[in-house]
Each structure stands twice: as C-alpha cells, then as structure tokens.
Design a protein around this motif. Structure first.
Motif, PDB file in Angstrom:
ATOM      1  N   UNK A  20      46.538  40.849  39.458  1.00 23.58           N
ATOM      2  CA  UNK A  20      46.364  39.621  40.247  1.00 23.58           C
ATOM      3  C   UNK A  20      46.196  39.932  41.722  1.00 23.58           C
ATOM      4  N   UNK A  21      47.048  40.809  42.238  1.00 20.13           N
ATOM      5  CA  UNK A  21      46.960  41.174  43.656  1.00 20.13           C
ATOM      6  C   UNK A  21      45.643  41.877  43.967  1.00 20.13           C
ATOM      7  N   UNK A  22      45.218  42.736  43.049  1.00 21.41           N
ATOM      8  CA  UNK A  22      43.959  43.451  43.252  1.00 21.41           C
ATOM      9  C   UNK A  22      42.786  42.466  43.304  1.00 21.41           C
ATOM     10  N   UNK A  23      42.768  41.508  42.387  1.00 19.55           N
ATOM     11  CA  UNK A  23      41.695  40.517  42.387  1.00 19.55           C
ATOM     12  C   UNK A  23      41.743  39.651  43.644  1.00 19.55           C
ATOM     13  N   UNK A  24      42.938  39.175  43.997  1.00 21.36           N
ATOM     14  CA  UNK A  24      43.067  38.291  45.155  1.00 21.36           C
ATOM     15  C   UNK A  24      42.691  38.979  46.463  1.00 21.36           C
ATOM     16  N   UNK A  25      42.841  40.289  46.526  1.00 19.32           N
ATOM     17  CA  UNK A  25      42.484  41.002  47.752  1.00 19.32           C
ATOM     18  C   UNK A  25      41.053  41.549  47.700  1.00 19.32           C
ATOM     19  N   UNK A  26      40.375  41.323  46.596  1.00 27.75           N
ATOM     20  CA  UNK A  26      39.039  41.894  46.430  1.00 27.75           C
ATOM     21  C   UNK A  26      37.967  41.011  47.052  1.00 27.75           C
ATOM     22  N   UNK A  27      36.828  41.621  47.276  1.00 26.43           N
ATOM     23  CA  UNK A  27      35.672  40.865  47.737  1.00 26.43           C
ATOM     24  C   UNK A  27      35.163  39.939  46.638  1.00 26.43           C
ATOM     25  N   UNK A  28      35.383  40.313  45.384  1.00 27.09           N
ATOM     26  CA  UNK A  28      34.900  39.504  44.266  1.00 27.09           C
ATOM     27  C   UNK A  28      35.493  38.101  44.308  1.00 27.09           C
ATOM     28  N   UNK A  29      36.776  37.992  44.606  1.00 24.07           N
ATOM     29  CA  UNK A  29      37.403  36.676  44.649  1.00 24.07           C
ATOM     30  C   UNK A  29      36.687  35.768  45.650  1.00 24.07           C
ATOM     31  N   UNK A  30      36.362  36.305  46.822  1.00 21.90           N
ATOM     32  CA  UNK A  30      35.709  35.491  47.839  1.00 21.90           C
ATOM     33  C   UNK A  30      34.231  35.280  47.550  1.00 21.90           C
ATOM     34  N   UNK A  31      33.660  36.073  46.657  1.00 21.85           N
ATOM     35  CA  UNK A  31      32.298  35.811  46.213  1.00 21.85           C
ATOM     36  C   UNK A  31      32.278  34.706  45.155  1.00 21.85           C
ATOM     37  N   UNK A  32      33.365  34.598  44.390  1.00 16.55           N
ATOM     38  CA  UNK A  32      33.461  33.583  43.346  1.00 16.55           C
ATOM     39  C   UNK A  32      33.977  32.251  43.876  1.00 16.55           C
TER      40      UNK A  32
END
Length: 166
Positions: A20-32
């Motif tokens: 969860x932390x990895x996704x939330x800090x990723x660029x992918x989350x902000x692209x989605x």
C-alpha cells in the motif's frame, strides 16, 4: 478471484502495508488518480461563483464544500477544474470535511494510466469495454468481477490494479 466474483469478501487477504505504501508513494497512483489541491466550505451559494469549466449550480442556503483540481498541460500552462459537494449541516465539523475531501481521489482523466488504456482499447472487445467503462464510470470495483478469471495476464493485471488500489 472467484470469491470477489461471488462477492465473498470476509476472508480475502488485505494488501500488505508495504504494498500500500509503495503504491501510494508511486507515480502510478498519481497517474491513475488525482486529489484536490484546495478545498473550502462556502456558507451558501451567494458566496460562490461559476468558473469557466463549471455548469451552473443550484442556489443553496446551506453550507457546502467546494474543491479545486490543478492541471499542468503538456505546454506547461496551468488550468483548474472545480467541483462542489452536497449541502452540509451548520453543525458539521467543517475541518474534518475539508481534510476528508483533500484525501478523496477521483480518476485522473489526463494521466498516463488512462492514456495507456486508450492505446490498448482496440486489442480486444474486453479492452474496449474496459476503457469505455473506466472513462464513463471511473471505478470498476465489482462491475468487472465476473471477468477476473480471464487467463490473459494483461487483463488480470488491469483488474487487480483496479480492485486492490481503488
């Protein structure tokens, strides 16, 4: 996947805290997804204005939340879009509403994720339908549970990404 398709949610494993932390800090989350850059409460519609991107709003004698999203176009120009929430009781804790709305995501229609889905939409009927529903509805949490058992690796990844991180 069959448990999700059959709506049996009791014993499903949760996403790990690390994932969860990895996704939330990723660029992918902000692209989605996108989050408002500003949120405020208006006492009533007298204090509001219609922005160039907005539809006319209904007059409201009650307080309501308003929020703004910031976009940077490919040419570097900054644009804003706005949204409004429903009426609030005068007794509402406005700070908690603001904090909650700042953390509320909506689909990023200009992000690379939706652009990638657009580039593959002609690969199959599934991809086309997925893209159309994603563009029109945003969240596909249970709508596609029946197709999760597909053997296609790309399709499974898309579905899992939607279900786990939505």
């Amino acid at each position: 996947m069959t448990k999700i398709r059959d709506r049996e949610f009791k014993n499903l494993k949760q996403v790990s805290q690390k994932a969860s932390e990895k996704f939330e800090s990723s660029d992918l989350m902000l692209e989605m997804y996108e989050f408002p850059d500003s949120v405020w409460i208006l006492k009533n519609s007298f204090f509001d204005k219609i922005e160039s991107d907005s539809l006319q709003f209904l007059e409201s004698p009650f307080p309501y939340v308003k929020y703004r999203f910031k976009y940077i176009n490919p040419d570097g120009e900054i644009e804003y879009t706005y949204g409004r929430g429903s009426g609030l009781s005068p007794n509402t804790d406005f700070d908690s509403v603001i904090n909650s709305k700042l953390k509320s995501a909506r689909i990023n229609y200009t992000g690379k994720y939706i652009q990638a889905l657009e580039t593959i939409k002609d690969k199959s009927e599934f991809h086309e339908e997925f893209y159309i529903k994603k563009r029109s509805l945003g969240s596909l949490y249970l709508m596609l549970a029946d197709v999760m058992l597909l053997k296609n690796k790309l399709n499974r990844r898309i579905i899992v990404l939607e279900l786990v991180y939505n």
